[in-house]
Design an enzyme around this catalytic site. Structure first.
Site: not given
Ligand code: 8DG
Ligand code: MN
Ligand code: MN
Length: 371
Positions: A205, A207, A295
């Protein structure tokens, strides 16, 4: 004569926040295997061994060399008997029998398939598995199953969402959000977080933190952004969670607990024409657009540094930051604040560097946090 002194080896910390871990993983053959064990433990809700394997994998990811014999792993922290046995097997046979067995296990395979759908967690996947369902067509044909809105979108956009998002696509989405946020308030602040801030080439995703310097104003920002995305016809799905932030609360002990900032989990439509070098779609896909998971989180500006540190990840890096704070410094850290239990006071920070300094840690750059 003096006894020969052993060559000094730089000791590796047991905490990921005291290691520098880039995206270059020299020990992928081991960490890929460990990831399977971790997932299997998660499906079975086995906590202790799961934590142990996660820590072992994270230590191996931080090494500047490939482990080629067990002697090289002797002085490393967090490697227990189980992880060492798996590593030895991989070194000897090229694979681990335990991992192979899990990968061919019907329950594991089915739970892995079901949880790959946006909106389907381990609980739901298990429920479907127990009903005897094994494939998406089984699920979609089962009359007793009611899919919620999130899961419906998950199935609808399954092909796109399960395809990696490229850096160029992340950049294009940044431009889209930036334009929308600035149309709402010219002083909007947008920052890329998550895996792309850590320098990853691909992600599941994208962020972003999006906020404004005016305290309180951020509360309505996300709903305005979503309205505009909707008017542009690019909002394919949205799940908005309003802020439940309470400044007086102590930081949470539990990492897995979600933070209290306003946030939204979206699926956006990204046009081919907006992406330099084109979309990362399947060969022969001529729609000219794809769906992407995005996100957005909107912290008040005085919490910005904590939110940025928390949302940049990796998840293992965050876990270890909190564990380090608690066990080594008697402090509580979460996405909102840092609290010193000895002094009984909150420690203010405007940058990530301030937070590392409060914790007595060397600063670790975002691209060194791929723990
Ligand atoms: P990716 O998307 O490339 O697979 O890896 P990522 O970017 O490291 O993973 P992510 O699932 O998008 O999470 C990014 C960061 O967001 C991770 O350190 C955890 C943090 N995070 C929070 N709160 C929340 C929440 O409520 N939901 C999600 N999905 N992530 C959160 O601190
Ligand atoms: Mn991510
Ligand atoms: Mn995310």
């Amino acid at each position: 004569p003096e006894p020969s002194t052993p060559t000094p080896v730089a000791t590796v910390s047991q905490y990921a926040c005291q290691r520098r871990t880039t995206t270059e993983n020299k020990n992928k053959i081991f960490t890929d295997a460990f990831e399977v064990l971790v997932e299997n433990y998660e499906f079975n809700e086995v906590e202790g061994p799961c934590v142990a394997i996660r820590r072992a994998a994270s230590v191996l990811k931080s090494l500047p060399f490939e482990v080629q014999h067990m002697g090289a792993a002797e002085d490393l922290p967090c490697l227990g008997d189980h992880t060492k046995a798996v590593m030895e097997e991989i070194l000897q046979c090229g694979h681990s029998f335990e991992v192979e067995k899990i990968l061919s296990d019907e329950r594991f395979r089915t739970l892995k398939l079901f949880t790959s759908v946006f909106g389907v967690g381990p609980k739901t996947a298990e429920k479907w598995y127990r009903k005897g369902l094994r494939s998406f067509s089984d699920v979609l044909a089962e009359p007793s199953i009611h899919l919620n809105r999130m899961q419906q979108s998950g199935f609808l956009h399954y092909g796109d969402i399960s395809r990696a998002v490229s850096k160029a696509e992340a950049r294009a989405l940044g431009n889209v959000i930036d334009e929308v946020a600035h149309a709402i308030t010219p002083d909007a602040i947008l920052a890329l977080t998550g895996g792309f801030r850590r320098g990853k080439e691909f992600g599941h995703d994208v962020d972003f933190i999006v906020t404004t310097p005016e305290l309180g104003r951020e509360k309505s920002l996300l709903s305005h952004i979503m309205d505009r995305l909707k008017k542009q016809g690019i909002l394919l799905y949205s799940d908005y969670q309003t802020s439940t932030f309470d400044i007086t609360k102590l930081p949470s002990h539990r990492f897995e607990a979600m933070d209290h900032f306003a946030k939204c989990f979206l699926i956006l439509r990204l046009e081919e024409s907006q992406v330099e070098g084109g979309l990362n779609t399947a060969e022969g896909d001529s729609r000219g657009w794809r769906a992407v998971r995005v996100d957005l989180v909107s912290p008040p500006m005085d919490r910005y540094a904590f939110a940025l540190l928390g949302w940049t990840g990796s998840r293992q890096f965050e876990r270890d930051l909190r564990r380090f704070a608690r066990l080594e410094r008697r402090m509580l850290l979460d996405n909102h604040a840092l609290y010193d239990k000895t002094k009984k006071e909150f420690l203010a920070a405007t940058t990530e560097k301030d937070i590392f300094a409060h914790l007595g840690l060397e600063y670790i750059e975002p691209w060194q946090r791929n723990a």
